[in-house]
Scaffold this active site. Structure first.
Site, short mmCIF file in Angstrom:
data_model
loop_
_atom_site.label_atom_id
_atom_site.label_comp_id
_atom_site.label_asym_id
_atom_site.label_seq_id
_atom_site.Cartn_x
_atom_site.Cartn_y
_atom_site.Cartn_z
N ASP A 148 -6.44 5.16 -9.61
CA ASP A 148 -7.12 3.87 -9.67
C ASP A 148 -8.63 4.01 -9.69
OD1 ASP A 148 -7.55 4.69 -7.09
OD2 ASP A 148 -6.95 2.80 -6.15
N GLU A 195 0.80 -1.22 0.00
CA GLU A 195 0.00 0.00 0.00
C GLU A 195 0.84 1.27 0.00
OE1 GLU A 195 -3.35 0.31 -0.12
OE2 GLU A 195 -3.55 -1.86 -0.37
N THR A 229 -6.27 8.11 -1.91
CA THR A 229 -5.92 6.97 -1.06
C THR A 229 -5.09 7.52 0.09
OG1 THR A 229 -5.96 5.38 -2.88
CG2 THR A 229 -4.67 4.79 -0.94
#
Length: 264
Positions: free
Chosen positions: A67, A49, A72
């Site tokens: 994405d 991640e 994120t």
């Protein structure tokens, strides 16, 4: 849930923290919820991640990695487009109403389920990084990670008769794909895997079942993000499984997006 390629320097990262050395006796077969195994799990997920084994350095991480899920952020890749970041900030604001992210809640509700930044730019990223310096927000991220991802994965893995490795494979799948029942979500992947092999709880062989689960998961990753790197399956979890390391014992070596890692 989620996420994919993060660039990082191609270095070998070797970390040996207290509690992460190879165990013996009853500790050897400890499940993923034991402190040492949980620490290992966070490191492996962080390599995927956040491009690091130092998962605690990622509380302030925030980026749009293109994405389709917006920003994120944080230790487990909470996303503005996948509802978990919104609920994290909502619950945190209930306990800490004057926090620096509260003013973005209307915008977070509007962009939930999309990749939009509308109402978040230009200040949201800086506000997230600033709030992540507060121990209260770091604790909130830990609690949300455990509530939505880690604890459900461990419980489901235990009911399926899985070892620490199997529980970790479930955990990483829930983090990436989300906990739903659709064909590319964790529940759908598990259901498809059980059509190919029995779980240990149903009398099956664990290694065969986990191999089937990883096969299905890899297919689901390709469906979600065609062409994206699948090394979190191919050169990490599959490597541990092929080595027969069901207890997820150290030392562990793997590659993530071509970058080598080691926990010694």
């Amino acid at each position: 849930m989620k996420r994919a390629l993060l660039t990082a320097l191609s270095v070998v990262v070797a970390l040996a923290a207290a509690g992460c050395s190879s165990a013996s006796g009853n500790e050897e077969a400890a499940g993923l919820a034991s402190p040492a195994k949980k620490e290992i799990a966070q490191r492996i997920v962080a390599s995927a991640e956040n491009g690091t084994l130092d998962w605690r350095s990622a509380y302030g991480y925030i980026e749009d990695i293109d994405d389709g899920q917006g920003y994120t952020a944080g230790i487990i890749g909470f996303c503005t487009g996948t509802h978990d970041l919104l609920t994290l900030v909502e619950e945190y604001t209930e306990d800490h109403p004057n926090n620096g992210l509260a003013r973005y809640l209307p915008a977070l509700r509007e962009v939930d389920g999309t990749d939009s930044h509308e109402g978040l730019d230009p200040g949201f990223r800086a506000a997230w990084k600033a709030e992540a310096k507060r121990p209260e927000f770091r604790a909130a991220q830990d609690a949300k990670r455990d509530e939505e991802y880690f604890d459900p994965a461990v419980r489901r893995g235990e009911r399926d008769g899985l070892s620490a490795l199997g529980q970790f494979i479930y955990y990483d799948a829930i983090v990436y794909h989300g906990p739903g029942d659709g064909p590319t979500s964790f529940g759908g992947i598990r259901a498809a895997a059980m059509r190919r092999a029995d779980t240990p709880a149903a009398g099956g062989d664990e290694e065969k079942y986990l191999a089937a689960f990883l096969d299905v998961r890899r297919e689901a990753m390709g469906e979600l993000h065609p062409g994206h790197d699948t090394s979190r399956v191919d050169t990490a979890q599959r490597r541990f499984l092929d080595a027969g390391n069901l207890d997820l014992d150290t030392p562990l070596e793997w590659e993530m997006y071509g970058m080598p890692y080691k926990v010694a």
